[in-house]
Design an enzyme around this catalytic site. Structure first.
Site, PDB file in Angstrom:
ATOM      1  CG  HIS A 303      -1.982   0.887   1.241  1.00 20.67           C
ATOM      2  ND1 HIS A 303      -1.753   2.304   1.279  1.00 20.67           N
ATOM      3  CD2 HIS A 303      -3.231   0.715   0.981  1.00 20.67           C
ATOM      4  CE1 HIS A 303      -3.022   3.078   1.165  1.00 20.67           C
ATOM      5  NE2 HIS A 303      -3.965   2.086   1.060  1.00 20.67           N
ATOM      6  CD  GLU A 316      -6.898   3.641  -2.205  1.00 20.49           C
ATOM      7  OE1 GLU A 316      -6.157   3.031  -1.767  1.00 20.49           O
ATOM      8  OE2 GLU A 316      -7.563   3.537  -3.130  1.00 20.49           O
ATOM      9  NE  ARG A 319      -3.348   7.824  -1.387  1.00 20.07           N
ATOM     10  CZ  ARG A 319      -3.305   6.642  -1.892  1.00 20.07           C
ATOM     11  NH1 ARG A 319      -3.194   6.440  -3.251  1.00 20.07           N
ATOM     12  NH2 ARG A 319      -3.726   5.610  -1.118  1.00 20.07           N
ATOM     13  NE  ARG A 340      -5.489   0.356  -1.614  1.00 19.19           N
ATOM     14  CZ  ARG A 340      -5.971  -0.413  -0.935  1.00 19.19           C
ATOM     15  NH1 ARG A 340      -5.951  -1.588  -0.623  1.00 19.19           N
ATOM     16  NH2 ARG A 340      -7.035   0.268  -0.184  1.00 19.19           N
ATOM     17  CG  HIS A 442      -2.735  -2.884   3.238  1.00 16.57           C
ATOM     18  ND1 HIS A 442      -2.917  -2.578   4.378  1.00 16.57           N
ATOM     19  CD2 HIS A 442      -3.722  -2.736   2.382  1.00 16.57           C
ATOM     20  CE1 HIS A 442      -4.285  -2.318   4.314  1.00 16.57           C
ATOM     21  NE2 HIS A 442      -4.790  -2.413   3.223  1.00 16.57           N
ATOM     22  CG  HIS A 443      -5.100  -7.779   0.874  1.00 18.41           C
ATOM     23  ND1 HIS A 443      -6.364  -7.621   1.984  1.00 18.41           N
ATOM     24  CD2 HIS A 443      -5.793  -8.963   0.154  1.00 18.41           C
ATOM     25  CE1 HIS A 443      -7.318  -8.295   1.588  1.00 18.41           C
ATOM     26  NE2 HIS A 443      -6.822  -9.307   0.364  1.00 18.41           N
ATOM     27  NE  ARG A 482      -6.873  -5.646  -0.827  1.00 24.10           N
ATOM     28  CZ  ARG A 482      -7.492  -4.408  -0.214  1.00 24.10           C
ATOM     29  NH1 ARG A 482      -8.568  -3.973  -0.102  1.00 24.10           N
ATOM     30  NH2 ARG A 482      -6.601  -3.986   0.712  1.00 24.10           N
TER      31      ARG A 482
END
Ligand code: ADP
Length: 507
Positions: A303, A316, A319, A340, A442-443, A482
């Site tokens: 991220h 997010e 932004r 991302r 992050h994921h 993602r």
């Protein structure tokens, strides 16, 4: 998981000293065990010990359930509620940490969903097809199209389902890679996890579904014919088996395991992680050990806006509501609302591989989460752009010129040099803020292969009888990138789905 931070481990509360509690009601509504302390637990929510049994053999007589669910993040909690409401009440949730909610606690963007009543009420035109296409495009055509379509087609129903559970997500915003406002947030615009986890935990508690916490699943039990029949657990010093007609793995990702990162993405091993310490990939190991296929495991999302000293993820939405990214020379360098992966790559190409996320008071006020970042000392504040430039050590003339050019674009209709089209909002005069950010793990976008019934699949496509999976532990929904807001959609749609599927299979 979605926009998640594990801020500090001090957020957890001790489990061992908590009273054993939670009434276990069989699917026939038969009272098995009840302890009186339930009244003390309602308000704790995420990381509260709700409906818990704190182990050490307190429930040795109830080591057999219709459904065992491993993990109390959004996917696990959703599946428990939906299975219960579909008629199976003999359910046990297991959570290895001292608090519920996993990374879902730190989801901040919101939940993407299309054709919802809230979009319609606000005059936003959207379609499930467009949502699916943008999700699929965002993942560079590498997601499983059937899973993506299923998620998007059922997203509005999931929003309604949450609303019916008292979790109303009617404040709409945008995330990178989406062309319409479909990211559903709590009414006050706050981080979604702080509403979702306590809301779901309260619903689990209202149904008297047992949560064993802290109890860690260590392996799956398998019969000779390959059917999954339960889990092995560690409960304090004790190890025992819990039998079940169906096991749902909802164990989340692996971002806190250096070992797993080294295995799947050695190039990321030195990155900071936004994940909670329990995100160590247990579900992948347990499932793979008994023959499930893991897909796209190298697809670990980084991220772009993670504050590096605290691993705090800057949502997010900051932004999306107007913030820009500038490098140490005070210049913008990329479309801040791009996906991302691209924003992260652009940041890494700047001097010292970081950026300042710069915003004005409008953005500060539009995002409740910014106050928490500020309270943690992560936000630099200037009385003006020039003042902020001094605070963050960039050239004041350059930063002022960056802001002036950006403002001109927002009003002139001239195309942005970096092609930003979303969240293009002029900076107002007055206070200016900056947060130093860089990419962080992050994921996990890959995971256990499933189909739209959430059954865990082998490499040959056959289902492993008795084993289901939902949430971040599964693969195929996001492909190799993602979109922000899609993890909460994933865990809710597929968490709800797996509960209904399993209940249907047992009835
Ligand atoms: P999701 O978003 O998919 O629901 P989360 O990260 O929010 O995932 O939640 C996963 C939960 O599963 C976390 O609370 C984590 O601590 C828990 N968990 C992970 N592995 C185990 C395990 N082996 N036994 C019990 N709980 C586990």
């Amino acid at each position: 998981m979605e926009e998640k931070n594990w801020n500090t481990t001090s957020d957890t509360r001790e489990g061992d000293g908590a009273p054993a509690m939670g009434r276990l009601v069989s699917r026939r509504g038969f009272f098995i065990a009840g302890l009186a302390a339930a009244g003390a637990i309602g308000a704790l929510g995420g990381f509260g010990l709700v409906g818990c049994s704190s182990g050490s053999g307190t429930e040795s007589s109830t080591r057999s359930y219709d459904i065992v669910i491993v993990g109390t993040g959004g996917a696990g909690l959703s599946s428990a509620i939906s299975a219960y409401d579909a008629g199976v009440t003999d359910i046990c949730l297991l959570e290895k940490m001292n608090g519920n909610g996993g990374n879902t606690n730190f989801s901040s963007s919101g939940m993407n969903a299309s054709e919802t009543k809230f979009q319609k009420a606000q005059g936003i035109t959207d379609s499930n097809e467009l949502f699916a296409q943008e999700t699929y495009d965002g993942g560079y055509d590498t997601a499983n199209r059937e899973l993506v379509d299923y998620m998007c087609d059922h997203s509005a129903a999931a929003i309604d389902w949450l609303d019916g559970l008292g979790i109303t997500l009617d404040n709409l915003s945008m995330t990178g890679g989406m062309s319409v406002k479909r990211c559903h947030r709590p009414t006050d615009g706050s981080a979604v996890g702080l509403t979702l986890v306590p809301g779901l935990v309260a619903q689990v508690e209202a149904r008297n579904i047992s949560i064993k916490i802290p109890v860690r699943a260590t392996a799956l039990l398998v019969a000779d014919d390959g059917t999954v029949t339960g889990v092995k657990v560690e409960d304090g010093d004790e190890e025992y088996d819990i039998n079940a007609k169906a096991v749902i793995l909802a164990t989340g990702g692996l971002g806190s395991s250096k070992e797993m990162i080294a295995k799947y993405r050695p190039d990321l091993v030195d990155y900071i992680s936004t994940n909670q310490p329990g995100a160590t990939g247990d579900g992948y190991v347990m499932a793979e050990d008994i023959g499930a296929e893991l897909i796209q495991m190298d697809q670990i999302q980084i991220h772009p806006t993670v504050e590096q000293t605290t691993a705090t993820l800057i949502a997010e939405g900051v932004r999306g509501s107007g913030a820009i990214l500038v490098n140490s020379e005070g210049k913008r360098f990329f479309d801040e609302m791009s996906t991302r992966d691209k924003v992260s790559a652009a940041e890494l190409a700047q001097t010292d591989a970081f950026a300042w996320e710069v915003f004005d008071e409008q953005v500060y006020k539009a995002n409740k989460a910014v106050t928490s970042y500020d309270n943690k000392g992560l936000v630099q504040t200037g009385s003006s752009t020039v003042d902020l430039a001094g605070k963050i050590g960039v050239d004041a003339v350059t930063l002022q010129s960056t802001i002036d050019s950006y403002n001109a674009i927002t009003t002139s209709g001239v195309a942005d040099a970096f092609s930003r089209t979303q969240g293009l909002i002029a900076f107002a005069d007055g206070k200016m803020y900056g947060i130093k950010v860089a990419p962080g793990i992050h994921h996990e976008m890959g995971g256990i292969r499933i189909d739209t019934t959430n059954e865990a699949l082998r490499a040959d496509g056959t289902a492993i009888s008795g084993l289901y999976a939902a949430g971040e532990v599964t693969g195929g929904i996001h492909g190799n990138n993602r979109i922000g807001g899609n993890a909460v959609c994933d865990i809710t749609v597929f968490g709800k789905n797996v509960g209904e599927v399993v209940a249907g299979s047992l009835s």
